[in-house]
Each structure stands twice: as C-alpha cells, then as structure tokens.
Design a protein around this motif. Sequence first.
Motif, short mmCIF file in Angstrom:
data_model
loop_
_atom_site.label_atom_id
_atom_site.label_comp_id
_atom_site.label_asym_id
_atom_site.label_seq_id
_atom_site.Cartn_x
_atom_site.Cartn_y
_atom_site.Cartn_z
N LYS A 171 13.85 3.08 14.68
CA LYS A 171 13.15 4.40 14.41
C LYS A 171 14.27 5.54 14.92
N LEU A 172 14.82 5.38 15.78
CA LEU A 172 15.76 6.33 16.45
C LEU A 172 17.19 6.38 15.85
N HIS A 173 17.43 5.05 15.07
CA HIS A 173 18.64 5.11 14.40
C HIS A 173 18.54 4.44 13.25
N PRO A 174 18.30 4.63 12.08
CA PRO A 174 17.78 3.85 10.97
C PRO A 174 18.80 2.91 10.49
N GLY A 175 18.79 1.90 10.28
CA GLY A 175 19.78 1.05 9.65
C GLY A 175 20.68 0.45 10.65
N CYS A 176 20.40 0.71 12.10
CA CYS A 176 21.23 -0.02 13.09
C CYS A 176 20.98 -1.73 13.46
N ARG A 177 19.91 -1.78 13.17
CA ARG A 177 19.54 -3.21 13.52
C ARG A 177 20.52 -4.41 12.56
N LYS A 178 20.79 -3.95 11.40
CA LYS A 178 21.84 -4.52 10.61
C LYS A 178 23.34 -4.16 10.89
N MET A 179 23.38 -2.91 11.06
CA MET A 179 24.84 -2.20 11.31
C MET A 179 25.42 -2.46 12.67
N GLY A 180 24.35 -2.20 13.63
CA GLY A 180 24.98 -2.24 14.97
C GLY A 180 25.78 -1.07 15.54
N ASP A 181 25.15 0.05 14.79
CA ASP A 181 26.17 1.38 15.16
C ASP A 181 25.45 2.49 15.73
N GLU A 182 24.32 2.23 16.65
CA GLU A 182 23.59 3.03 17.15
C GLU A 182 24.35 3.49 18.63
N SER A 183 24.15 4.69 18.82
CA SER A 183 24.69 5.24 19.93
C SER A 183 24.27 4.83 21.40
N LEU A 184 25.14 5.04 22.48
CA LEU A 184 24.47 4.77 23.76
C LEU A 184 23.39 5.17 24.09
N ARG A 185 22.93 6.25 23.64
CA ARG A 185 21.80 7.24 24.09
C ARG A 185 20.58 6.34 23.44
N THR A 186 20.74 6.01 22.12
CA THR A 186 19.85 4.89 21.61
C THR A 186 19.60 3.96 22.40
N MET A 187 20.65 3.36 22.73
CA MET A 187 20.38 1.90 23.44
C MET A 187 19.55 2.21 24.70
N LEU A 188 19.91 3.08 25.50
CA LEU A 188 19.16 3.47 26.77
C LEU A 188 17.76 3.72 26.47
N VAL A 189 17.56 4.61 25.52
CA VAL A 189 16.13 5.01 25.36
C VAL A 189 15.21 3.92 24.67
N ALA A 190 15.81 3.18 23.57
CA ALA A 190 14.88 1.89 23.08
C ALA A 190 14.90 0.87 24.21
N GLY A 191 15.73 0.66 24.96
CA GLY A 191 15.76 -0.41 25.94
C GLY A 191 14.66 0.19 27.07
N GLY A 192 14.43 1.11 27.47
CA GLY A 192 13.75 1.82 28.36
C GLY A 192 12.20 1.67 27.82
N LEU A 193 12.05 2.12 26.64
CA LEU A 193 10.76 2.11 26.16
C LEU A 193 10.35 0.74 25.89
N GLY A 194 11.25 -0.40 25.75
CA GLY A 194 10.81 -1.91 25.59
C GLY A 194 10.19 -2.39 26.89
N GLY A 195 11.09 -1.76 27.96
CA GLY A 195 10.51 -2.07 29.31
C GLY A 195 9.42 -1.43 29.96
N VAL A 196 9.29 -0.33 29.40
CA VAL A 196 7.64 0.32 29.44
C VAL A 196 6.62 -0.39 28.94
N ALA A 197 6.81 -0.55 27.76
CA ALA A 197 5.71 -1.55 27.14
C ALA A 197 5.37 -2.84 27.61
N SER A 198 6.47 -3.26 28.08
CA SER A 198 6.16 -4.69 28.53
C SER A 198 5.57 -4.56 29.96
N TRP A 199 5.66 -3.61 30.81
CA TRP A 199 4.94 -3.81 31.99
C TRP A 199 3.70 -3.22 31.92
N ILE A 200 3.32 -2.32 31.12
CA ILE A 200 2.14 -1.68 30.71
C ILE A 200 1.20 -2.90 30.40
#
Length: 308
Positions: A196-225
């Motif tokens: 959602k933050l970077h459309p197409g990145c799952r296939k291309m692997g071209d997301e920014s470092l910021r996208t990685m940090l935010v998406a990873g952080g949201l994944g961690g929050v969702a798992s803990w809740i």
Amino acid sequence: MDFWPEFLASSSGKEFVGGGFGGMAGIISGYPLDTLRIRQQSSKSGSALSMLRSVVATEGPCALYRGMAAPLASVTFQNAMVFQIYAILSRAFDSSVSANDPPSYQSVALAGVGTGALQSILLSPVELVKIRLQLQNRGPTTLHPTASHRGPISVAKSIWRTEGLRGIYRGFTITVLRDAPAHGFYFWTYEYAREKLHPGCRKMGDESLRTMLVAGGLGGVASWISCYPLDVVKTRLQAQSLSSPRKYNGIIDCLKKSVKQEGSGVLWRGLGTAVARAFVVNGAVFAAYETTLRCLFNNGSIQTENTF
C-alpha cells in the motif's frame, strides 16, 4: 511442488542470512523496552516511566539489558530460521504462483501461522531464561529472591538441575498459542502495508528504507495487539519456578486468578510499552532483512527518498 527448483536456485539460503541480521538489529534496538514490558506484566502497578526511573536509580542502566545475551546469542539462528521457513511455507501454500511473483496474502498469513508454531520450539526456552533474568533482583516481588544468576548459562543450568526438561519448556504451550496467530498477523500486515505504501514493491523490491521501517513497525504492532493477553499469561507462568510457591496451575488458572485479583486490565498491562517497542524493533528487523537481501541478490542499493 514446482516452486522448489526455482526457489532454491534463486534463494540459496539468503533469507536465512537476512533474517539473522534482522534479528540482531531488532534485539539491540528494543531490548530496554522489552525489559520494562516484562516488569510491568509481572507487577501489580507502575507505569513504564516510573518503572524506568526506579530501575535506573536502584539497579543502574545496565539492568535494562540484563538477560540480553540469551536472546542475542540465539536470535541470529532463530530469526534466520523464521524468515527461511516463512519464505518456503509462503511458496508451499501458493505453489501455483510463479517464483517471480509474490505469494498471495492468504499464503502469507498461513505461512506466518506455521512459522510461528515451529519457531516456538526454539523460542520458548530462550524466553524462559530471559524472563527469569529480567525479573531478578526485585526484592520481595522476586519469585526466588535468594537466587542470583550472573548470566543465561547459569539460569539454564539451574532450571535444568532443579526442573529438568519439563522446566526448560515451561510455557511452551502458551508460547505456541501466542506465536502462531501473531506471526500470521505479523507477515500479512507487513506485506499488505508495504504494498500500500509503495505499490508494486512486492514484485519489484524497490521500496524505500522508510517504507520498510514503517511497514515492519506496523507488522510488529499488529502482531502484539493480537496476542498481548496471552503474552501476559506466558510471562507469569514462565516466571514461576519449583523453588518458589506455585501461584498458577496452568494457562486457564493463571488467566482466571489474574483477572479476579487485578481486574481485566491486567491482560493489557504494559501494552503501550510493547507497542512502542514492537514498532521500533520490527521496523529495524525488516529494514535490516530487506537491505541484506538486496545486497546478497545484487539488486542495487536501497533508495532512501520518500516514496509515499
């Protein structure tokens, strides 16, 4: 399963290496907050800030890192296995998809559940040792105040000597119940958020470092809740030892007694600390993981500009 030759040829265990670096980054960045979370869960009162002040004043800042050697020593292998197993299972649950295309979100969630269940075999003893060390030197509230261990090896030997294999795996069932669904939410949220933050990145692997940090952080929050009440129960069960009065006789008993004595809010005590830690830690985990993969696969340097 037709994906096997293509997957193994393109992977060669690189997810294993990337997961190891990600795990180390996560442990180092979030361990003080984890110590505060554990202490909040095992106590009857106290905010994270007041507990932080108390720990630093009475035990020194190094106490926030007490027990880190146990997870840090194992985290490279543990996290490496998590990401390698996840990579394999996500393809196994979606073998009709080309190796060049990302697996479906359903396969991602199922792979996360399977990964969480399998990794509990290694994680449960490590967290047991870590919790015992984090709760050490707490005066009257310590479950075994006369015992003083200098490190994880000392704790592990003591548990093995007094409680045996059953003691080493105390809390294993609750760990599986916590980690299996939590990892499903973890990987699904990460994959969904990064796309959602970077459309197409799952296939291309071209997301920014910021996208990685935010998406990873949201994944961690969702798992803990999704699993936090179970984590509170797990902490209380694993804090018990044969050398102290037995307070809880299993998962259900611990749940009932905790709620009866301290109210339903006890099941969410320390959630703020856990969520803050989860965002920091898992942002670091996925950023380190994805960056390592790009280096290993020679897909070019990571972009750091804002892409959303």
